[in-house]
Design a protein around this motif. Structure first.
Motif, mmCIF file in Angstrom:
data_model
loop_
_atom_site.group_PDB
_atom_site.id
_atom_site.type_symbol
_atom_site.label_atom_id
_atom_site.label_comp_id
_atom_site.label_asym_id
_atom_site.label_seq_id
_atom_site.Cartn_x
_atom_site.Cartn_y
_atom_site.Cartn_z
ATOM 1 N N PRO A 198 47.368 33.685 43.957
ATOM 2 C CA PRO A 198 46.238 33.954 42.684
ATOM 3 C C PRO A 198 46.176 35.568 42.476
ATOM 4 O O PRO A 198 45.908 36.204 43.314
ATOM 5 N N THR A 199 46.260 35.644 41.011
ATOM 6 C CA THR A 199 46.242 36.838 40.479
ATOM 7 C C THR A 199 45.555 37.101 39.462
ATOM 8 O O THR A 199 45.316 36.180 38.529
ATOM 9 N N VAL A 200 44.724 38.117 39.304
ATOM 10 C CA VAL A 200 44.155 38.409 37.949
ATOM 11 C C VAL A 200 44.796 39.947 37.593
ATOM 12 O O VAL A 200 44.901 40.923 38.264
ATOM 13 N N PRO A 209 35.860 31.261 36.762
ATOM 14 C CA PRO A 209 36.495 31.834 35.385
ATOM 15 C C PRO A 209 37.358 30.841 34.610
ATOM 16 O O PRO A 209 37.630 29.760 35.333
ATOM 17 N N GLY A 242 49.505 30.866 31.424
ATOM 18 C CA GLY A 242 48.036 30.612 31.658
ATOM 19 C C GLY A 242 47.688 31.900 32.632
ATOM 20 O O GLY A 242 47.456 31.506 33.749
ATOM 21 N N MET A 301 44.572 30.901 36.267
ATOM 22 C CA MET A 301 44.972 31.676 37.493
ATOM 23 C C MET A 301 46.155 31.154 38.223
ATOM 24 O O MET A 301 46.343 30.046 38.126
ATOM 25 N N THR A 302 46.987 32.133 38.417
ATOM 26 C CA THR A 302 48.340 31.549 39.056
ATOM 27 C C THR A 302 47.844 30.971 40.324
ATOM 28 O O THR A 302 47.293 31.676 41.202
ATOM 29 N N GLU A 303 48.275 29.677 40.483
ATOM 30 C CA GLU A 303 47.754 28.994 41.700
ATOM 31 C C GLU A 303 49.007 28.749 42.818
ATOM 32 O O GLU A 303 50.015 28.788 42.465
ATOM 33 N N ALA A 304 48.462 28.911 43.981
ATOM 34 C CA ALA A 304 49.486 28.663 45.002
ATOM 35 C C ALA A 304 50.015 27.338 45.384
ATOM 36 O O ALA A 304 50.901 26.828 45.979
ATOM 37 N N LEU A 349 36.342 37.994 39.016
ATOM 38 C CA LEU A 349 37.037 36.921 38.563
ATOM 39 C C LEU A 349 37.878 36.282 39.681
ATOM 40 O O LEU A 349 38.212 35.176 39.836
ATOM 41 N N LEU A 350 38.565 37.105 40.584
ATOM 42 C CA LEU A 350 39.592 36.716 41.376
ATOM 43 C C LEU A 350 38.803 36.049 42.619
ATOM 44 O O LEU A 350 39.124 34.795 42.987
ATOM 45 N N GLY A 362 37.489 32.734 41.754
ATOM 46 C CA GLY A 362 38.508 31.625 41.306
ATOM 47 C C GLY A 362 38.837 31.332 42.987
ATOM 48 O O GLY A 362 39.082 30.013 43.250
ATOM 49 N N VAL A 399 45.160 35.034 33.860
ATOM 50 C CA VAL A 399 43.784 35.469 33.826
ATOM 51 C C VAL A 399 43.707 36.957 33.817
ATOM 52 O O VAL A 399 44.723 37.750 34.500
ATOM 53 N N ALA A 446 40.712 28.968 33.411
ATOM 54 C CA ALA A 446 41.888 28.495 34.056
ATOM 55 C C ALA A 446 42.917 29.741 33.736
ATOM 56 O O ALA A 446 43.662 29.945 34.349
ATOM 57 N N ASP A 504 53.947 30.488 33.666
ATOM 58 C CA ASP A 504 53.035 29.665 33.011
ATOM 59 C C ASP A 504 52.494 30.933 32.160
ATOM 60 O O ASP A 504 52.034 31.693 32.758
#
Lengths: 364, 364
Positions: A150-152, A346, A177, B1-4, A328-329, A332, A179, A348, A175
């Protein structure tokens, strides 16, 4: 050398407590299903032996490290030379510490090391990552995506949800998408250039930032927005490419004076670039602001207060930007475990854009 | 958010290759005992699915992360304000990168966070640690020892193998066998003070560093060594405690001028302290070196070249110190796996002391 060899093992704890390895593991990892007298015996053995659970093993169960990586996509020499990063890290550090999360700063010598950074991120050592100072052709975003962390992002990444086509796309399937947190680069630039035009300046130049970063592209767009509104103001020779550093600002300013000796105003892409430009203007015998008005961007203190003359600039709250990225991270990550907190989530995907303000000092 | 969530699992690879999880694990971790056609099928499945092995799981097998933590026992604000740390990190970063090891800088807001740092170190995220700027009452060395992480210290720790009794001992049972890299603080200080005496100065003062750090104690000892040799030179009022910062240097210099207005030479514990002292001397109307000679310590560039006048100082090679710390740690780690390389091993315990040189510029 302090050696790991003497560290007591799970096996030793199990032997001391007279239970199985699995039982020790359940107690250490806070799991249920162990009768209290047995659990107490295990805890006592842990205390007596000074056993420290191997978090690599424990994290396989809990999947949480309470640690967040920060990646600045610049060589470490740049990280320590540019106060922008120190300010952003200050905001991040305060926020992570308030939530008892460890800040793990991954330093590199340069872009060749980004694959190794991605390996570390993929390695299960952190819960998420904050990434900033991305350049358009950097493979890092693709690698981070593949790592599944997971990254911001700090600053709008170069592939966009704003309809703009970037000069380059990440190396692997993305993606859109993401943040990110950014400031209103284009709006801030417009305010700066409008101020110069309102002062009656007719030869308004722009020293750009590194144009493989979206912040530099957006500030250039803001400059162009205003110049296009003023009849006769646009002149491509008034735009000189630079790189966000004082040395780059000096070089660009020298080039500009050679091309357009009649320049009477300069919008520099950041305060460090303005600092270099001021030096060259002084050396050329031009007075600021009488002969040439100068505006920077960032309001980086103490730099902007200590220039000669003090710098008119576009303020963005750099420390707050760092704090917001961390917040935000963490939200999330918490949301991933606690779906009831959905209202606090936050988005998506998408950007949070912080406002900018024109700060008038003596240079324009 | 990039999800795992979308990350391909070991199970998916096993299913695709038509083998067991254990077989995939063996291939991924480079283990033997898998027939080549089967191994090839696994590698193909890994490539097709874009599987990234979970390093937390893999490290349980290999016990190697190719990552080294750096801990600076100061708040992050100090880390980014003092160029000493940037120089040491530069040396460390170059050496680690040359060996494809990731530099993991663990930042804190202050000492309250050291327990969390120790937890991260104990958590199996790094192979070893480089720790510097220790203060005598810091529990960090004890916590690191308990964490069982191979460690090299920058600067002699406050408990010693040199017969000195430190003011404080770490919180938990310590082997005195620590490896550290330091410069010859005492010898360098002696050379500086002797130079001031040789110039004919008779009222030679010392602005100390933070006396809960051994480097400050050793430099004070060097000053006292020389003062004890000169009849009538010693005067306790000539020693003012400070803290290695420019602001601390200013305060200490003001106090010194109040106590001993006849002072004609100052040995400052580092260049930043000298920088503060020079400002106060200038404001008080004293000429350097005519009225008061000033010597610093570190030869921190560009600070020492850009003072007014340029600073005479004791040079230590800060970047080389960082590089050497990293080299000793990596050799120790390699030695732990390859006992045949015994000749290349660092000492099991003890200090490596780098020489210092007096650099004469205009201030003394």
């Amino acid at each position: 050398m302090t050696e790991a060899a003497s560290r007591p093992t799970l096996e030793a704890v199990a032997a001391r407590a007279g239970v199985s390895r699995a039982t020790v593991s359940r107690v250490v990892n806070g799991g249920d299903g162990v009768r209290e007298p047995v659990a107490e015996r295990v805890r006592q053995a842990v205390a007596e032996l000074g056993y420290v659970p191997n978090q690599a093993a424990r994290s396989l169960v809990t999947r949480r490290h309470d640690a967040v990586a920060v990646v600045i996509a610049e060589p470490e020499t740049r990280v320590f030379a540019d106060p922008f990063f120190a300010l952003q890290l200050r905001g991040i550090s305060k926020e992570l510490t308030a939530h008892d999360n460890q800040l793990v700063l991954l330093l590199t010598e340069g872009r060749d090391d980004h694959a190794r950074v991605a390996r570390y991120l993929a390695g299960g050592h952190v819960d998420g990552a904050l990434v900033f100072s991305l350049h358009l052709d950097d493979p890092l975003p693709g690698l981070i995506h593949d790592a599944g962390v997971p990254t911001v992002f700090g600053g709008r990444p170069g592939w966009g949800d704003d309809g703009r086509t970037a000069d380059a796309t990440p190396s692997s399937g993305h993606d859109p998408g993401v943040v990110y947190v950014d400031c209103d680069n284009r709006g801030g630039a417009r305010a700066a250039v409008r101020h110069l035009v309102d002062l009656g300046r007719t030869r308004v130049a722009h020293l750009t930032g590194a144009l493989d970063q979206t912040s530099a592209v957006d500030r250039l767009d803001g400059y162009r927005d205003v110049m296009a509104e003023v009849p006769g103001a646009s002149d491509p020779r008034l735009v000189v490419e630079s790189d966000f550093t004082p040395g780059g600002g000096e070089r660009a300013m020298r080039e500009l004076l050679g091309r357009c000796p009649d320049v009477d105003a300069v919008f520099a892409a950041n305060d460090l670039t303005a600092l270099g430009a001021l030096r060259v203007l002084r050396a050329s015998g031009r007075r600021v602001p009488e002969d040439v008005a100068v505006i920077g961007f960032d309001d980086m203190l103490p730099v902007a207060m200590e220039t000669d003359p003090p710098l008119t600039t576009v303020r963005q709250d750099i420390e707050e930007m760092g704090r917001l990225m961390a917040r935000l991270l963490l939200r999330g990550l918490a949301g991933g475990r606690d779906r009831t907190a959905a209202a606090e989530q936050p988005p998506a995907a998408g950007g949070v854009i912080l406002p900018t303000t024109l700060i008038r000092r003596a240079s324009a």
